[in-house]
Design a protein around this motif. Structure first.
Motif, mmCIF file in Angstrom:
data_model
loop_
_atom_site.group_PDB
_atom_site.id
_atom_site.type_symbol
_atom_site.label_atom_id
_atom_site.label_comp_id
_atom_site.label_asym_id
_atom_site.label_seq_id
_atom_site.Cartn_x
_atom_site.Cartn_y
_atom_site.Cartn_z
ATOM 1 N N UNK A 308 0.847 -1.199 0.000
ATOM 2 C CA UNK A 308 0.000 0.000 0.000
ATOM 3 C C UNK A 308 0.878 1.242 0.000
ATOM 4 N N UNK A 309 1.317 1.716 -1.184
ATOM 5 C CA UNK A 309 2.274 2.827 -1.217
ATOM 6 C C UNK A 309 1.772 4.107 -0.573
ATOM 7 N N UNK A 310 0.473 4.360 -0.617
ATOM 8 C CA UNK A 310 -0.040 5.600 -0.036
ATOM 9 C C UNK A 310 0.077 5.623 1.479
ATOM 10 N N UNK A 311 0.319 4.463 2.106
ATOM 11 C CA UNK A 311 0.404 4.395 3.562
ATOM 12 C C UNK A 311 1.836 4.479 4.088
ATOM 13 N N UNK A 312 2.823 4.501 3.193
ATOM 14 C CA UNK A 312 4.218 4.540 3.631
ATOM 15 C C UNK A 312 4.487 5.824 4.405
ATOM 16 N N UNK A 313 5.121 5.703 5.545
ATOM 17 C CA UNK A 313 5.443 6.787 6.473
ATOM 18 C C UNK A 313 4.207 7.302 7.212
ATOM 19 N N UNK A 314 3.086 6.574 7.090
ATOM 20 C CA UNK A 314 1.857 7.011 7.750
ATOM 21 C C UNK A 314 1.288 5.928 8.664
ATOM 22 N N UNK A 315 1.910 4.744 8.697
ATOM 23 C CA UNK A 315 1.463 3.657 9.551
ATOM 24 C C UNK A 315 2.670 3.107 10.292
ATOM 25 N N UNK A 316 2.504 1.963 10.946
ATOM 26 C CA UNK A 316 3.597 1.335 11.669
ATOM 27 C C UNK A 316 3.953 -0.004 11.034
ATOM 28 N N UNK A 317 5.160 -0.482 11.316
ATOM 29 C CA UNK A 317 5.587 -1.793 10.838
ATOM 30 C C UNK A 317 6.019 -2.624 12.035
ATOM 31 N N UNK A 318 6.376 -3.873 11.767
ATOM 32 C CA UNK A 318 6.846 -4.757 12.837
ATOM 33 C C UNK A 318 8.366 -4.749 12.895
ATOM 34 N N UNK A 319 8.922 -3.529 12.955
ATOM 35 C CA UNK A 319 10.349 -3.381 13.169
ATOM 36 C C UNK A 319 11.167 -3.145 11.921
ATOM 37 N N UNK A 320 10.617 -3.485 10.769
ATOM 38 C CA UNK A 320 11.375 -3.321 9.529
ATOM 39 C C UNK A 320 11.214 -1.911 8.969
ATOM 40 N N UNK A 321 11.916 -1.658 7.861
ATOM 41 C CA UNK A 321 11.891 -0.353 7.206
ATOM 42 C C UNK A 321 11.169 -0.532 5.880
ATOM 43 N N UNK A 322 10.010 0.073 5.756
ATOM 44 C CA UNK A 322 9.137 -0.144 4.609
ATOM 45 C C UNK A 322 9.118 1.083 3.707
ATOM 46 N N UNK A 323 9.402 0.875 2.408
ATOM 47 C CA UNK A 323 9.372 1.922 1.391
ATOM 48 C C UNK A 323 8.291 1.584 0.367
#
Length: 356
Positions: A308-323
């Motif tokens: 979901x590219x529109x959610x990048x930097x707007x949600x949380x992850x399980x420790x990883x770095x998501x782009x």
């Protein structure tokens, strides 16, 4: 043009599905660097076909959006200062990219996407923001799938592909799907030969990345060359309160394009879906790690794409770095095993006194 105001973009964005939490594959071959040909056949971060010079395309008169903001987003994307998804909004990801570009180009750093920024961007790249594109047979071929949110149901898919041609084309040109439809009202995205208008994003990152800096507080990833020059900048989703990113000094262990991914609840108890054993989820741009997995020396952690590219930097992850998928692919092509990756709570103090 003056300051860009997001209120001038009058089309309302559709509600997005909740972001699928990212969990790293439990095994990525150490030192593996697959060729770009291993990418999903429907994923190509380059705009119009090689050898063709893109020409300016005109949006329909009925389409109401901030053309100035789209142009700035496109030029930032082409300069490798990613605004995330190109959507016509002056949001947080745009302001991050603007500030980074201003700092790198000795402009006053204020995050404002105005005339001075556009002038500097156009001095480096005068490419049109919107171009005409003809849908190919590959664009519309699919197969397209309904992607379930439940991981066990997802594991039954043979490939976690795109859900529709609009999604595939939007991602190909780094766009928000709603902006793509706004620019092309009534277009038949299922028919090869249909001419549409797309954002002219993309462009190959020719620099070799020698080091990576992850700023958890800001939600950004910076890539530097061997002379410590900033060559790429990306907004990112980085960990969460329950599953923070692993702070400290790490290295790139390997890169896998179009990865399959294994979820093992015994290794990731915070994930929450524990009513089954380990699951193998097929490759595809909509699997939880997207189009590429950049494994880190910190076991089970990595930098990866997102469904979901529109959610990048707007949600949380399980420790990883998501782009976004396209940013992750760009970075994956430019790194090699052994590249140092510094994950810091904040990199402001380090940069103020010199990186190191």
């Amino acid at each position: 043009m003056g300051e860009i105001n997001s209120a001038r973009f009058t089309m309302q964005m559709p509600a997005s599905l909740a972001d699928v939490p990212a969990v790293p594959p439990s095994a990525v071959p150490a030192g593996a660097t697959p060729a770009p040909s291993n990418l999903d056949p429907g994923f190509n971060p380059e705009p119009p076909p090689a050898g063709q010079t893109p020409t300016e395309a005109t949006a329909p008169q009925s389409a109401r959006f901030d053309a100035g903001m789209v142009r700035i987003q496109v030029l930032l994307d082409r300069a490798h200062f990613s605004p995330g998804v190109i959507d016509g909004y002056d949001g947080g990801n745009v302001r991050k990219a603007v500030s980074a570009y201003q700092e790198a180009n000795s402009l006053p750093v204020n995050g404002v996407a105005g005339d001075a920024l556009l002038t500097r961007l156009e001095q480096s790249d005068a490419s049109p923001a919107l171009v005409a594109y003809v849908l190919t047979a590959e664009d519309v071929a699919g197969p397209f799938v309904d992607v379930p949110r439940d991981l066990e149901a997802m594991s039954r898919l043979q490939r976690v592909g795109y859900e529709a041609a609009e999604e595939a084309v939007a991602e190909k040109f780094h766009m928000d799907e709603h902006l793509l439809r706004t620019l092309n009202p009534g277009a038949d995205f299922s028919r090869a030969g249909t001419e549409i208008v797309v954002a002219n994003g993309g462009g190959e990152l020719t620099a070799q990345v020698a080091s990576i800096e992850v700023d958890v507080a800001e939600g950004i990833v910076r890539a530097f060359d061997a002379s410590n020059q900033l060559v790429a900048f990306y907004p990112a989703t980085i960990g969460s309160g329950d599953a923070p990113a692993p702070l400290g000094e790490h290295t790139v262990r390997g890169v896998a394009f179009d990865p399959t991914y294994r979820y093992d609840p015994a290794r990731l108890p915070s994930f929450g879906q524990r009513n089954h054993g380990a699951l193998d989820i097929a490759a595809g741009p909509n699997n939880p790690v997207g189009a590429v997995w950049i494994a880190l020396s910190a076991d089970t952690y990595g930098i990866h794409g997102a469904p979901n590219p529109s959610q990048v930097s707007k949600t949380q992850s399980h420790g990883c770095i998501r782009l976004t998928n396209w940013d992750a692919v760009e970075l994956g092509r430019a790194v090699r095993p052994g590249v140092p990756v510094a994950i810091r709570e904040s990199s402001v103090a380090q940069r103020a006194t010199g990186r190191g």
